[in-house]
Design a protein around this motif. Structure first.
Motif, PDB file in Angstrom:
ATOM      1  N   VAL A  94       0.836  -1.206   0.000  1.00 13.59           N
ATOM      2  CA  VAL A  94       0.000   0.000   0.000  1.00 13.59           C
ATOM      3  C   VAL A  94       0.871   1.257   0.000  1.00 13.59           C
ATOM      4  O   VAL A  94       0.663   2.170  -0.816  1.00 13.59           O
ATOM      5  N   CYS A  95       1.838   1.327   0.894  1.00 19.86           N
ATOM      6  CA  CYS A  95       2.669   2.534   1.011  1.00 19.86           C
ATOM      7  C   CYS A  95       3.535   2.756  -0.232  1.00 19.86           C
ATOM      8  O   CYS A  95       3.612   3.870  -0.754  1.00 19.86           O
ATOM      9  N   CYS A  96       4.163   1.708  -0.712  1.00 20.38           N
ATOM     10  CA  CYS A  96       5.024   1.857  -1.893  1.00 20.38           C
ATOM     11  C   CYS A  96       4.196   2.083  -3.153  1.00 20.38           C
ATOM     12  O   CYS A  96       4.584   2.865  -4.022  1.00 20.38           O
ATOM     13  N   GLY A  97       3.060   1.420  -3.252  1.00 23.37           N
ATOM     14  CA  GLY A  97       2.170   1.669  -4.392  1.00 23.37           C
ATOM     15  C   GLY A  97       1.673   3.100  -4.406  1.00 23.37           C
ATOM     16  O   GLY A  97       1.636   3.756  -5.458  1.00 23.37           O
ATOM     17  N   ILE A 139       4.480   5.396  -5.512  1.00 22.18           N
ATOM     18  CA  ILE A 139       4.712   5.342  -6.958  1.00 22.18           C
ATOM     19  C   ILE A 139       3.625   6.098  -7.708  1.00 22.18           C
ATOM     20  O   ILE A 139       3.899   6.812  -8.676  1.00 22.18           O
ATOM     21  N   MET A 140       2.393   5.973  -7.247  1.00 19.92           N
ATOM     22  CA  MET A 140       1.287   6.656  -7.922  1.00 19.92           C
ATOM     23  C   MET A 140       1.290   8.164  -7.671  1.00 19.92           C
ATOM     24  O   MET A 140       0.991   8.945  -8.565  1.00 19.92           O
ATOM     25  N   ARG A 141       1.610   8.578  -6.481  1.00 22.51           N
ATOM     26  CA  ARG A 141       1.435   9.978  -6.077  1.00 22.51           C
ATOM     27  C   ARG A 141       2.743  10.762  -5.982  1.00 22.51           C
ATOM     28  O   ARG A 141       2.746  11.970  -6.121  1.00 22.51           O
ATOM     29  N   GLU A 193      10.279   9.800  -4.053  1.00 22.32           N
ATOM     30  CA  GLU A 193       9.365   8.756  -3.573  1.00 22.32           C
ATOM     31  C   GLU A 193       9.527   7.468  -4.373  1.00 22.32           C
ATOM     32  O   GLU A 193       9.434   6.373  -3.819  1.00 22.32           O
ATOM     33  N   TYR A 194       9.791   7.575  -5.684  1.00 22.57           N
ATOM     34  CA  TYR A 194      10.042   6.375  -6.486  1.00 22.57           C
ATOM     35  C   TYR A 194      11.267   5.636  -5.968  1.00 22.57           C
ATOM     36  O   TYR A 194      11.239   4.426  -5.781  1.00 22.57           O
ATOM     37  N   TYR A 195      12.353   6.398  -5.753  1.00 25.84           N
ATOM     38  CA  TYR A 195      13.572   5.777  -5.257  1.00 25.84           C
ATOM     39  C   TYR A 195      13.375   5.194  -3.858  1.00 25.84           C
ATOM     40  O   TYR A 195      13.852   4.103  -3.556  1.00 25.84           O
ATOM     41  N   GLY A 196      12.679   5.935  -3.000  1.00 24.30           N
ATOM     42  CA  GLY A 196      12.415   5.439  -1.652  1.00 24.30           C
ATOM     43  C   GLY A 196      11.604   4.160  -1.660  1.00 24.30           C
ATOM     44  O   GLY A 196      11.909   3.209  -0.932  1.00 24.30           O
ATOM     45  N   SER A 242       4.806  11.190   0.280  1.00 24.64           N
ATOM     46  CA  SER A 242       4.096  11.095  -1.001  1.00 24.64           C
ATOM     47  C   SER A 242       2.825  11.914  -0.982  1.00 24.64           C
ATOM     48  O   SER A 242       2.467  12.548  -1.973  1.00 24.64           O
ATOM     49  N   CYS A 243       2.143  11.903   0.143  1.00 27.81           N
ATOM     50  CA  CYS A 243       0.907  12.671   0.288  1.00 27.81           C
ATOM     51  C   CYS A 243       1.187  14.169   0.194  1.00 27.81           C
ATOM     52  O   CYS A 243       0.384  14.919  -0.361  1.00 27.81           O
ATOM     53  N   GLU A 244       2.330  14.584   0.722  1.00 32.04           N
ATOM     54  CA  GLU A 244       2.672  15.997   0.708  1.00 32.04           C
ATOM     55  C   GLU A 244       3.317  16.450  -0.592  1.00 32.04           C
ATOM     56  O   GLU A 244       3.591  17.630  -0.765  1.00 32.04           O
ATOM     57  N   ASN A 245       3.571  15.514  -1.496  1.00 28.95           N
ATOM     58  CA  ASN A 245       4.144  15.876  -2.784  1.00 28.95           C
ATOM     59  C   ASN A 245       3.095  16.622  -3.602  1.00 28.95           C
ATOM     60  O   ASN A 245       2.012  16.102  -3.858  1.00 28.95           O
TER      61      ASN A 245
END
Length: 147
Positions: free
Chosen positions: A17-20, A23-25, A30-33, A132-135
């Protein structure tokens, strides 16, 4: 084995869930993380399944994976303009510290060692999800143009 418990299934669901979501957001950081955390988790699973993991002594393979993950997250924290990689690297440092403590005092109970080493993955994933949410991705007409 490590994947046959309810907690392991919950962890891998949380990882997915977190990594998906990252990647989406998320952006490049975030992709690298997400890649670092997914690769670290799957590598740990592979090493634990191949060599067994009793958590009664230092798990050298898992320790090495955690150190490589720490170095990758520190590098990401230096290269990123985001704040969350510093938090993730800090949580990973705590996981590596647990392994180091086991090297210094091998009388730590397996439950305390295993729980302490695994626990810090959850805040790391949470830092990734919050980052990711704050991006914020601005529409092309709202971006600030230089010069």
């Amino acid at each position: 084995m490590i994947f046959h418990t309810l907690w392991a299934y919950l962890y891998y669901a949380f990882l997915l869930v977190c990594c998906g979501y990252a990647i989406m957001r998320g952006g490049r950081s975030e992709y690298y993380g997400a890649g670092i955390m997914t690769l670290g988790s799957l590598s740990t699973l592979a090493v634990a399944r191949a060599f067994g993991s009793s958590w009664s002594q230092v798990e050298v393979g898992i320790f090495a994976i955690d150190v490589v993950g720490l170095v990758a997250l520190i590098f990401l924290a230096f290269r990123s303009d985001r704040f969350w990689p510093m938090w993730a690297a800090s949580f990973q440092l705590l996981a590596v510290t647990i392994h180091t403590v086991m090297l210094l005092d091998p009388q730590i109970t397996p439950w305390a060692f295993g729980t302490g080493a695994v626990f810090w993955a959850y805040p790391m994933l949470l830092a990734l999800a919050i980052g990711s949410c704050e991006n914020v991705v601005l529409a092309p007409d709202r971006r600030v143009r230089a010069g």
